[in-house]
Design a protein around this motif. Structure first.
Motif: not given
Length: 81
Positions: A9-34
């Protein structure tokens, strides 16, 4: 993308994918998220020039089979499946 029966899968993530990951406890720092969001919006592409430049700068020579792998999968990361 599939390479030798491994799905990538692509390493990039959409805003929706990041939100879904956050719901299961996977969070990224601001720099990596950007960076993940920027890569999603405008994907980069691995090519021979990039690999040769990296080899020259780092003093590392990749095996031909590994270069083919990187070019085929665009440096992707395997999916959890």
């Amino acid at each position: 993308m599939n390479y030798r029966n491994i799905d990538f899968e692509k390493i990039s993530k959409s805003e929706q994918q990041l939100q879904s990951l956050s719901l299961i406890g996977i969070n990224y720092d601001k720099r990596l998220k950007k960076m993940l969001l920027e890569e999603y919006k405008k994907p980069s592409e691995v090519n021979d020039v990039m690999l040769n430049q990296f080899e020259g700068e780092s003093g590392i020579n990749f095996p031909i089979e590994y270069k083919k792998f990187l070019l085929t999968t665009n440096g992707g990361s395997p999916s959890k499946d």
